[in-house]
Motif scaffolding. Structure first.
Motif, PDB file in Angstrom:
ATOM      1  N   LEU A  65       0.729  -1.332  -0.228  1.00  0.00           N
ATOM      2  CA  LEU A  65      -0.044   0.049   0.296  1.00  0.00           C
ATOM      3  C   LEU A  65       1.165   1.061   0.023  1.00  0.00           C
ATOM      4  O   LEU A  65       1.685   1.589   0.893  1.00  0.00           O
ATOM      5  CB  LEU A  65      -0.813  -0.456   1.663  1.00  0.00           C
ATOM      6  N   GLU A 104      -5.065   3.581   0.378  1.00  0.00           N
ATOM      7  CA  GLU A 104      -5.977   2.487  -0.248  1.00  0.00           C
ATOM      8  C   GLU A 104      -6.494   1.761   0.958  1.00  0.00           C
ATOM      9  O   GLU A 104      -6.872   1.049   0.973  1.00  0.00           O
ATOM     10  CB  GLU A 104      -4.176   1.860  -0.879  1.00  0.00           C
ATOM     11  N   MET A 126     -12.967   5.137  -3.105  1.00  0.00           N
ATOM     12  CA  MET A 126     -11.359   4.442  -2.840  1.00  0.00           C
ATOM     13  C   MET A 126     -12.086   3.400  -4.163  1.00  0.00           C
ATOM     14  O   MET A 126     -10.957   2.613  -4.916  1.00  0.00           O
ATOM     15  CB  MET A 126     -12.240   3.663  -1.569  1.00  0.00           C
ATOM     16  N   GLU A 129     -11.732   4.411  -7.340  1.00  0.00           N
ATOM     17  CA  GLU A 129     -10.132   4.556  -7.699  1.00  0.00           C
ATOM     18  C   GLU A 129      -9.095   3.612  -7.932  1.00  0.00           C
ATOM     19  O   GLU A 129      -8.671   3.220  -8.546  1.00  0.00           O
ATOM     20  CB  GLU A 129      -9.674   5.973  -6.687  1.00  0.00           C
ATOM     21  N   HIS A 130      -9.252   2.622  -7.020  1.00  0.00           N
ATOM     22  CA  HIS A 130      -8.564   1.851  -6.666  1.00  0.00           C
ATOM     23  C   HIS A 130      -8.943   0.421  -6.980  1.00  0.00           C
ATOM     24  O   HIS A 130      -9.982   0.134  -6.512  1.00  0.00           O
ATOM     25  CB  HIS A 130      -7.644   1.596  -4.960  1.00  0.00           C
ATOM     26  N   HIS A 131      -8.509  -0.579  -7.217  1.00  0.00           N
ATOM     27  CA  HIS A 131      -8.831  -2.126  -7.210  1.00  0.00           C
ATOM     28  C   HIS A 131      -9.132  -2.456  -6.359  1.00  0.00           C
ATOM     29  O   HIS A 131     -10.370  -3.273  -6.627  1.00  0.00           O
ATOM     30  CB  HIS A 131      -7.817  -2.472  -8.364  1.00  0.00           C
ATOM     31  N   SER A 133      -9.615  -2.058  -1.896  1.00  0.00           N
ATOM     32  CA  SER A 133      -9.617  -1.051  -0.939  1.00  0.00           C
ATOM     33  C   SER A 133      -9.462  -1.222   0.052  1.00  0.00           C
ATOM     34  O   SER A 133     -10.489  -2.621   0.330  1.00  0.00           O
ATOM     35  CB  SER A 133     -10.341  -0.219  -1.328  1.00  0.00           C
ATOM     36  N   CYS A 172     -13.708  -4.823  -3.287  1.00  0.00           N
ATOM     37  CA  CYS A 172     -12.459  -5.028  -5.133  1.00  0.00           C
ATOM     38  C   CYS A 172     -14.217  -5.944  -5.659  1.00  0.00           C
ATOM     39  O   CYS A 172     -14.132  -7.468  -5.132  1.00  0.00           O
ATOM     40  CB  CYS A 172     -11.115  -6.188  -4.218  1.00  0.00           C
TER      41      CYS A 172
END
Length: 184
Positions: A65, A104, A126, A129-131, A133, A172
């Motif tokens: 992270l 993250e 989140m 934005e992130h694969h 979190s 995810c």
């Protein structure tokens, strides 16, 4: 208690990601060299203890992270553990606005003075934005347990790992859904 014993190493967990998380990160018995130096920080009753701080450290290292948001009341010993993971770790103590990069991992150490709507907004951002979190919630108090129930209802995380006094929510979309109990 039997479920905790079954899943203590990741046995019985059918998601490859959750198995890896439990067996390689959560149940990792080997201390990092910096743990003996960091153990001098004494937590207050509402803060995470040494073992929980070490778990947060392992989670940041194991997941690679780059950004963490620590939500706590005042100074926290966990911050020292997180700062020891990497010089490039972006550690914040307030939830970011929608226009800023999202963390993250959100680590909720104390849920007493938390703005719930902002946390849910940030968690949803989140997810976009992130694969993957993560949200780690300290469930030692009734407010922490209430927060966890609200997050479960509002966010519908793909995986939840119950660690007795902590709960890890994994956001995810490609992850196999499941709830797991583990001991660290």
């Amino acid at each position: 208690m039997k479920r905790y014993l079954v899943n203590r190493r990741g046995d019985g967990v059918h998601s490859p990601y959750a198995f890896h998380l439990i067996s390689r990160i959560i149940r990792n018995p080997h201390p990092y060299y910096c743990f003996s130096e960091l153990a001098r920080y004494a937590p207050k009753p509402w803060q995470l203890g040494r073992r929980q701080a070490e778990l947060a450290f392992r989670l940041v290292i194991g997941e690679g992270l780059a950004s963490v948001c620590l939500l706590s009341r005042g100074e926290s010993p966990v911050a020292a553990y997180l700062e020891a993971t990497s010089r490039s770790l972006r550690l914040s103590y307030n939830l970011p606005s929608a226009s800023k990069p999202q963390p993250e991992l959100i680590l909720v150490e104390d849920a007493e003075s938390l703005e719930l709507k902002a946390l849910i907004r940030t968690a949803r951002a989140m997810r976009l934005e992130h694969h993957r979190s993560l949200i780690l919630v300290h469930t030692h108090s009734p407010s922490g347990r209430r927060l966890l129930q609200t997050l479960l209802r509002e966010l519908d995380p793909e995986a939840v790992i119950d660690l007795v006094d902590l709960s890890l929510l994994v956001l995810c979309p490609t992850l196999t859904r499941g709830r797991y109990k583990a001991y660290y």
